[in-house]
Design an enzyme around this catalytic site. Structure first.
Site, PDB file in Angstrom:
ATOM      1  CD  GLU A  39       9.251  -0.921  10.011  1.00 13.44           C
ATOM      2  OE1 GLU A  39       8.267  -1.517   9.568  1.00 13.44           O
ATOM      3  OE2 GLU A  39       9.581   0.231   9.672  1.00 13.44           O
ATOM      4  NE  ARG A  43       3.127   2.768   9.308  1.00 13.66           N
ATOM      5  CZ  ARG A  43       3.256   1.438   9.163  1.00 13.66           C
ATOM      6  NH1 ARG A  43       4.155   0.771   9.853  1.00 13.66           N
ATOM      7  NH2 ARG A  43       2.475   0.786   8.339  1.00 13.66           N
ATOM      8  CG  ASP A  75       5.486  23.883  10.017  1.00 12.99           C
ATOM      9  OD1 ASP A  75       6.030  23.827  11.142  1.00 12.99           O
ATOM     10  OD2 ASP A  75       6.029  24.411   9.030  1.00 12.99           O
ATOM     11  CG  ASP A  77       8.289  -3.973   7.089  1.00 14.01           C
ATOM     12  OD1 ASP A  77       8.460  -4.322   5.914  1.00 14.01           O
ATOM     13  OD2 ASP A  77       7.557  -3.030   7.415  1.00 14.01           O
ATOM     14  CG  HIS A 132       2.620   0.299   4.456  1.00  9.22           C
ATOM     15  ND1 HIS A 132       3.352  -0.114   3.370  1.00  9.22           N
ATOM     16  CD2 HIS A 132       3.391   0.060   5.540  1.00  9.22           C
ATOM     17  CE1 HIS A 132       4.514  -0.608   3.776  1.00  9.22           C
ATOM     18  NE2 HIS A 132       4.569  -0.509   5.087  1.00  9.22           N
TER      19      HIS A 132
END
Length: 259
Positions: A150, A72, A86, A176, A47
């Site tokens: 969620e 996230r 990586d 959510d 977000h």
């Protein structure tokens, strides 16, 4: 230079961890927050405005402190997962994991063969550009994958998702979840809290750690009391606006008619 993921170690040891949340995408703010002695700091690519290139700077900012970075992810995309790993990320949240198959696909994308299908490269930041010679052998054990639940349907499958080999914990997304229940943004509504608490109880009985994010310290205390293992408080943008709104109101009140 062996891998040592203290966030995952504490999680698996059953220790409570209190985190922050960086939504702004600013490496300066992330660095400042990390010096506040949070156990971990979530770097939000879902977000927030950050992309993979931004993540590199965010990780560099946080890794100089004792605070552990948790990323996230914006999606379950295998290429994005490979790039984040990586770059040196070891703790990853994944949004909207709805079932066991999705959790298994995430593990496949994140783990090296034979446990998964992560693409191999010797020269990347996670291996310290090849200097960390044991990275490949240690990576699967050090990486911490957390499935975000969620929706009510996902919460009903929380134990099965949390038991997927390679998934270290689950995370309940209250925002959510509230929206899915028709209670948009009412994360403290009794129905939202009850569903979350019931899920935590089932997961704890199965030995699965559960995390979340709460809007205030009081809410974080509630979350720990009902059994959550790791909890973040608000985010940097929300905290900034809250403090600035308070200062603005105080200044206007003090000025009164002079304004």
């Amino acid at each position: 230079m062996s891998l040592n993921n203290t966030f995952k170690n504490k999680l698996l040891a059953g220790q409570r961890q209190l985190g922050g949340w960086s939504l702004s995408g600013s490496s300066t703010i992330a660095e400042a927050l990390a010096h506040l002695d949070y156990d971990y700091l979530v770097l939000d690519l879902e977000h927030g405005p950050s992309n993979t290139q931004d993540l590199l700077q965010l990780l560099r900012a946080v890794e100089q402190t004792a605070t552990q970075p948790v990323v996230r992810m914006a999606s379950h995309d295998p290429i994005a997962i490979k790039q984040a790993l990586d770059l040196g990320a070891m703790n990853l949240y994944f949004p909207f994991v709805e079932n066991v198959a999705e959790a298994e696909a995430i593990v496949q994308a994140a783990f090296y063969p034979p446990a998964g299908r992560r693409g191999f490269a010797k020269m990347h930041r996670a291996s310290r550009y090849g200097i960390r010679a044991t990275y490949v052998e240690e990576a699967n054990d050090a990486i911490c994958l957390m499935a975000q639940l969620e929706s009510p349907e996902a919460l009903m499958q929380a134990v099965d998702i949390g038991k997927v080999p390679g998934i270290s914990a689950v995370f309940i997304g209250p925002g959510d979840l509230s929206a899915a229940l028709g209670l948009h943004g009412q994360v403290n509504h009794p129905e939202v809290r009850q569903l979350a608490a019931d899920t935590v109880a089932r997961c704890r009985e199965a030995g699965i750690a559960v995390g979340t994010v709460m809007p205030s310290p009081a809410d974080a205390v509630w979350a720990f009391k009902v059994g959550f293992s790791y909890v973040s408080i608000a985010n940097d943008v929300a905290n900034l606006l809250s403090k600035c709104r308070e200062q603005l109101a105080d200044a206007r009140q003090g000025l009164g008619e002079a304004l």
